[in-house]
Design an enzyme around this catalytic site. Structure first.
Site: not given
Ligand code: LLP
Length: 421
Positions: A238, A275-277, A313, A345-346, A374
């Site tokens: 997050g 962490p992802g983002r 996004r 086409c949107e 993402y």
């Molecule tokens: N853990 C869980 C249980 C999650 O649901 C998520 C993201 C993460 C970790 C990773 O979160 P991050 O560190 O990346 O914030 N598609 C959207 C973001 C959706 C996030 C969903 N869950 C976007 O493009 O902003």
């Protein structure tokens, strides 16, 4: 910090100029920087208590080469489907560093994960708990579990990526936690190992995290007093990233790490992060070509060959992405205001409205920044457009890590029934 910048007058990923890549790969394409992925991972992991598990959230970027880059640094994976689990394993992430999240795990996926021997299941409801117990019994195993607790804390982020308030589908309500843990303890084939929490994505303040983690730490004490063995805390992902050049930078990993230590200090739990983002967003750009400059009645449109099928996004979350010309603009170059759009086409196929950019013409390349998370994972083939391929750069080396699908590949996914026609 990332490894994209102008070198010799052109935007480059590490030591590779993007025009040279575009000439070889075609446009549009995603380009990732290995050095940036590595740097983000190391900065984040280095800010956390030792022994923590950093489980990269595969939904942010599931390319095998990206996962392998992180696996080589010791990363684990946070997966939410059997497909993501298979990818993480295929990239060499050991099962004992994989956690499985998500509100809708199927019994087949549970079977797959139990057989692989993953580190833990983050269970999101009592019915899911019962299903997991049943599958584990059939396999004569005990499933290590945390319960994902919904702490009812507002992450103050975009509504579509908020997960920690009572209105969302995620987790078990805080008020029901003790009951749910008692239920879990009564089941033979699940083993309680800890608590899980994740309150949302792209958080730009520490306070909501801190509120959630303090609630979880207090719950850990209560659950221990109830006789449960709580040895792990999964604190989710997050942490936000800077998407705009001039807005407030989100909290840095060091401040986050200190806050985490403060909130969880006395518990002696192993901490897990997802962490992802933070790892991937600024390690990737989407390179596109200007097809046409269309002077409308009210606006100038820059029509790119990348569309919302490649990067959804902006359409989905009104997300802001910086867009820059690949050819370095001369300092003080005059700016033109464009709506930057794709060919889909949107009306929502709009990357940026009213964006001031140096003047561009047909054939010029642009890069849409901060698209390593993402971006490709949310791409589709809407309008029968093959999604943008992916390239990984490492210093002066590069490789296509997902090729562009051909039209035949897309057509080949469909089947014609023999009774038709
Ligand atoms: N853990 C869980 C249980 C999650 O649901 C998520 C993201 C993460 C970790 C990773 O979160 P991050 O560190 O990346 O914030 N598609 C959207 C973001 C959706 C996030 C969903 N869950 C976007 O493009 O902003």
């Amino acid at each position: 910090m990332n490894h994209f910048g102008y070198k010799g007058g052109v935007l480059s990923a590490e030591d590779v100029g993007l025009p040279a890549l575009a000439a070889r790969v075609g446009t549009p394409f995603y380009c990732y920087s290995r050095a940036t992925l590595e740097r983000h991972y190391k900065v984040f992991a280095g800010a956390l208590p030792k022994e923590s598990l950093v489980a990269f959230s595969v939904k942010a970027n599931g390319n095998l080469a990206v996962l392998k880059t992180l696996a080589l640094l010791g990363a684990g994976a946070d997966v939410v489907s059997g497909g993501e689990l298979a990818k993480a394993l295929a990239a060499g992430i050991p099962a004992e560093r994989i956690v499985f999240s998500g509100v809708g795990k199927t019994k087949e996926e549970m079977h797959q994960a139990l057989t692989a021997g993953i580190y833990q299941f983050n269970v999101e409801s009592e019915p899911e708990l019962l299903a997991l117990d049943e599958v584990a019994r059939e396999l004569n195993k005990r499933a290590p579990i945390t319960l994902r607790i919904n702490p009812d804390v507002d992450a103050r982020t975009h509504a579509k990526i908020t997960t920690g308030t009572a209105e969302t589908k995620f987790g078990i309500p805080f008020a029901r936690a003790r009951e749910a843990y008692a239920r879990a303890a009564s089941l033979h084939n699940v083993e309680i190992v800890g608590i899980d929490v994740h309150i949302g994505s792209q958080l730009t303040e520490l306070a909501p995290f801190e509120a959630a983690f303090e609630k979880v730490a207090a719950l850990a004490k209560t659950l221990r007093a109830d006789g449960h063995s709580i040895t792990r805390l999964d604190l989710g992902g997050g942490l936000g990233v800077p998407y705009e050049n001039n807005n407030m930078p989100p909290p840095d990993p060091a401040a986050y790490g200190k806050m985490v230590a403060r909130a969880t200090d006395q518990l002696g739990c192993r901490l897990i992060f997802e962490p992802g983002r933070l790892i991937a967003a600024n390690a990737g750009v989407l390179v596109a070509k200007v097809l046409y400059v269309k002077e409308g009645e009210a606006k100038n449109f820059l029509i790119l060959d990348a569309g919302m099928n490649d990067l959804i996004r902006p359409a989905m979350y009104d997300a802001h992405h910086e867009i820059v010309p690949v050819k370095e603009p001369v300092p003080g170059a005059e700016r033109v205001v464009y709506d930057v759009v794709g060919p889909v086409c949107e009306t929502s196929d709009l990357f940026a409205a009213g964006r001031a950019l140096p003047e561009l013409k047909s054939g010029d390349l642009v890069a849409i920044l901060s698209t390593g998370a993402y971006g490709a994972t949310m791409a589709s083939s809407y309008n029968a457009r093959p999604p943008a391929p992916e390239v990984l750069v490492s210093a002066a080396e590069w490789a296509i890590v997902r090729p562009r699908l051909r039209h035949d590949d897309l057509i080949g996914q469909d089947r014609l029934p023999d009774w038709l026609g």
